[in-house]
Design a protein around this motif. Sequence first.
Motif, short mmCIF file in Angstrom:
data_model
loop_
_atom_site.label_atom_id
_atom_site.label_comp_id
_atom_site.label_asym_id
_atom_site.label_seq_id
_atom_site.Cartn_x
_atom_site.Cartn_y
_atom_site.Cartn_z
N VAL A 207 0.80 -1.23 -0.01
CA VAL A 207 0.10 -0.10 -0.10
C VAL A 207 0.69 1.25 -0.11
CG1 VAL A 207 -1.88 1.14 1.20
CG2 VAL A 207 -1.77 -1.10 1.28
N LEU A 208 0.85 2.11 -0.79
CA LEU A 208 1.44 3.41 -1.32
C LEU A 208 0.62 4.36 -0.35
CD1 LEU A 208 3.70 5.46 -1.92
CD2 LEU A 208 2.84 5.02 -4.44
N VAL A 209 1.06 5.36 0.62
CA VAL A 209 0.11 6.40 1.16
C VAL A 209 1.25 7.62 0.92
CG1 VAL A 209 -0.91 7.17 3.14
CG2 VAL A 209 -0.55 4.80 2.91
N ILE A 210 0.41 8.61 0.03
CA ILE A 210 0.77 9.86 -0.38
C ILE A 210 -0.11 10.86 0.01
CG2 ILE A 210 2.74 9.16 -1.93
CD1 ILE A 210 0.68 9.29 -4.14
N ASP A 276 0.59 -1.87 -5.12
CA ASP A 276 -0.49 -2.55 -5.60
C ASP A 276 -1.60 -1.70 -5.55
OD1 ASP A 276 0.30 -5.28 -6.04
OD2 ASP A 276 1.11 -5.01 -4.18
N LEU A 277 -1.65 -0.81 -4.46
CA LEU A 277 -2.82 0.21 -4.46
C LEU A 277 -2.26 1.38 -3.76
CD1 LEU A 277 -4.71 0.18 -1.33
CD2 LEU A 277 -4.28 -2.07 -2.19
N VAL A 278 -2.90 2.65 -3.86
CA VAL A 278 -2.49 3.95 -3.63
C VAL A 278 -3.77 4.68 -2.85
CG1 VAL A 278 -1.52 6.10 -4.29
CG2 VAL A 278 -0.84 4.02 -5.44
N VAL A 279 -3.30 5.29 -1.62
CA VAL A 279 -3.98 6.08 -1.10
C VAL A 279 -3.68 7.60 -1.26
CG1 VAL A 279 -4.93 6.95 1.19
CG2 VAL A 279 -4.68 4.44 0.67
N SER A 280 -4.32 8.61 -1.72
CA SER A 280 -3.79 9.95 -2.02
C SER A 280 -4.71 10.84 -2.11
CB SER A 280 -3.29 9.73 -3.66
OG SER A 280 -2.72 10.96 -4.04
N ARG A 281 -4.30 12.10 -1.80
CA ARG A 281 -5.12 13.18 -2.10
C ARG A 281 -5.63 13.29 -3.54
NH1 ARG A 281 -7.72 14.85 2.42
NH2 ARG A 281 -6.21 16.18 4.00
N SER A 282 -6.50 14.27 -4.01
CA SER A 282 -6.94 14.38 -5.39
C SER A 282 -6.51 15.53 -6.05
CB SER A 282 -8.30 13.82 -5.56
OG SER A 282 -9.10 14.40 -4.79
N GLY A 283 -5.39 16.20 -5.84
CA GLY A 283 -4.92 17.33 -6.44
C GLY A 283 -4.67 16.99 -7.87
N ALA A 284 -4.61 18.15 -8.82
CA ALA A 284 -4.51 17.71 -10.37
C ALA A 284 -3.13 16.74 -10.56
CB ALA A 284 -4.66 19.09 -10.96
N PRO A 296 -4.63 1.35 -9.03
CA PRO A 296 -5.80 1.43 -8.26
C PRO A 296 -5.66 2.41 -6.98
CG PRO A 296 -4.75 -0.62 -7.86
CD PRO A 296 -3.97 0.09 -9.09
N VAL A 297 -6.37 3.23 -7.18
CA VAL A 297 -6.37 4.41 -5.91
C VAL A 297 -7.80 4.60 -5.06
CG1 VAL A 297 -6.62 6.20 -7.71
CG2 VAL A 297 -5.62 6.80 -5.54
N ILE A 298 -7.36 4.78 -3.96
CA ILE A 298 -8.49 5.36 -2.89
C ILE A 298 -7.97 6.94 -2.85
CG2 ILE A 298 -9.59 5.24 -0.96
CD1 ILE A 298 -8.42 2.38 -0.80
N PHE A 299 -8.75 7.88 -3.46
CA PHE A 299 -8.60 9.38 -3.15
C PHE A 299 -9.27 9.66 -1.81
CE2 PHE A 299 -8.42 9.34 -8.02
CZ PHE A 299 -7.22 9.89 -7.84
N VAL A 300 -8.72 10.70 -1.13
CA VAL A 300 -9.26 11.33 -0.27
C VAL A 300 -9.12 12.61 -0.25
CG1 VAL A 300 -9.25 11.83 2.33
CG2 VAL A 300 -8.59 9.35 1.36
N PRO A 301 -10.08 13.44 -1.01
CA PRO A 301 -9.97 14.78 -1.49
C PRO A 301 -9.95 15.81 -0.32
CG PRO A 301 -11.81 13.79 -2.68
CD PRO A 301 -11.39 12.81 -1.33
#
Length: 381
Positions: A207-210, A276-284, A296-301
Amino acid sequence: MSNVENIEAVTGSLSGGRFIIAGGGTGGHIFPAIAIANAIKELQPNAEILFVGASGKMEMEKVPQAGYNIKGLTIAGFERGSLIKNIWLPFKLIKSFLQVRSILKNFKPDAVIGVGGYSSFPVLRSAQGKRIPTFIHESNSFAGKSNILLGKHATKIFVANEGMERFFPADKIAITGNPVRKSIAGSNISKTEALAFFGLERKKPTVLVIGGSLGARSINEVIARHIGDFNPLGLQVIWQTGKTTAAKYLSKAKSLHNVWANDFINEMEKAYAAADLVVSRSGAMSVAELCVAKKPVIFVPFPYAAEDHQTVNAKYLVDRNAALMVKDDMVRTRLFNEITNLAKDKAKQEILANNIAVFAVKNADEKIATSILKTLAGSKN
C-alpha cells in the motif's frame, strides 16, 4: 514529424532562447515546472532557463537537484489563521516586486512561464508590464485568482480540462493535460527492483500512502492509528508523511519491518512501481501521475481546496469506475476498511487500474514546450 522537426519548420534552426519559470510551494507546482523546463531543453538544447521561487520553500531545494538555477523571492501568502503574521505581507510583496525587477533586468528573458505558487504572480505581472510574452500553466479545474488576473494579459494559457473559458479568454486557451515527470511517464522499473529499493518483501501486497509534499493530516492520523494492523493482515506500507509533523508519524513506523516511511519520496517512479494500491489526495498533479502510473487508488480529497475541486477531480474518475473515494469527514471510520478490502480484491484492482489508464496523458510537457517555442518563433517572423 518529431517535435524538434516541428520547431525547425517554424524557426529554421534551434536558436536557444532565455526563459524564466516562476512558481512553486508544493510538488504539484514544482515537478510540472521542471518537466516543462526539460522539454524546452530537449527541443532547444541551447536554451537558458532560470527558475524563480519563494525563499525557504520546497522549490529552493528541488529545482537545483534537477540541474537548474533558481532565485528566491521574499514573498509569502496570506495567513488566514493569524492577522499578526500578515502585518509584514505588504512589505514582502513590495520587496518581491523590486527583486523581480532586478531579475528581469539582468536575465533579459524572451518569455516567462508561470506554474502557480506565491512567486508566480509578481514575476508574470512584472513581465507583462514590460511586454515580455507570458505563458501560464493552470493544472486545476478551478483556476486560482492570481492566474485569472494574469490570464487577461497572458500570451497563452495551458490547461488540463475543458470548460476553462469561465476563467480565461477562450482564444488564449490550449488544452494540453498536466505535465508528468519523465521518470514516471517513461518508467520501466520492475516491481521486484522497486520493492528491493524500499527494503520490502516481494510477495506481500504493498500500500502506497501519499498525502502530498506537505502531508495530509486526516490520512496520516488513520495510518498512524492502524500502523500495527497491516502486518497481521499480510500487508506492507510505503508511507510519505509529508513535511508537516513528520517526526510524530515517523516514530510510529520506526521499528516496523513491513513499513517504509519518510517525509518525502524522491524517487516516486519506484514507489508507484512497488505499489499494488495507492491512497492519495486528489490534487490535479497527483491525479495525472496516478493515471500514467496505472494504479488502483483510493482518493481522499482535501475538503478546503478552492470550490472543492479535489472532490470534483476524484468524482470524475469514481463515476467512470476508475477510482474509489473516501470523503475527508469519513476517513476515521472508513479509510482503513477500504484499504484492506481493496488489498484483498485483485479483480477490483485490475478494473480500476485499466480504467484509470485511459485518462493518462504522457506528453503534456512536450505539447506545452512546443507551443511556447512556436509562439515565440511566430512573433519574431
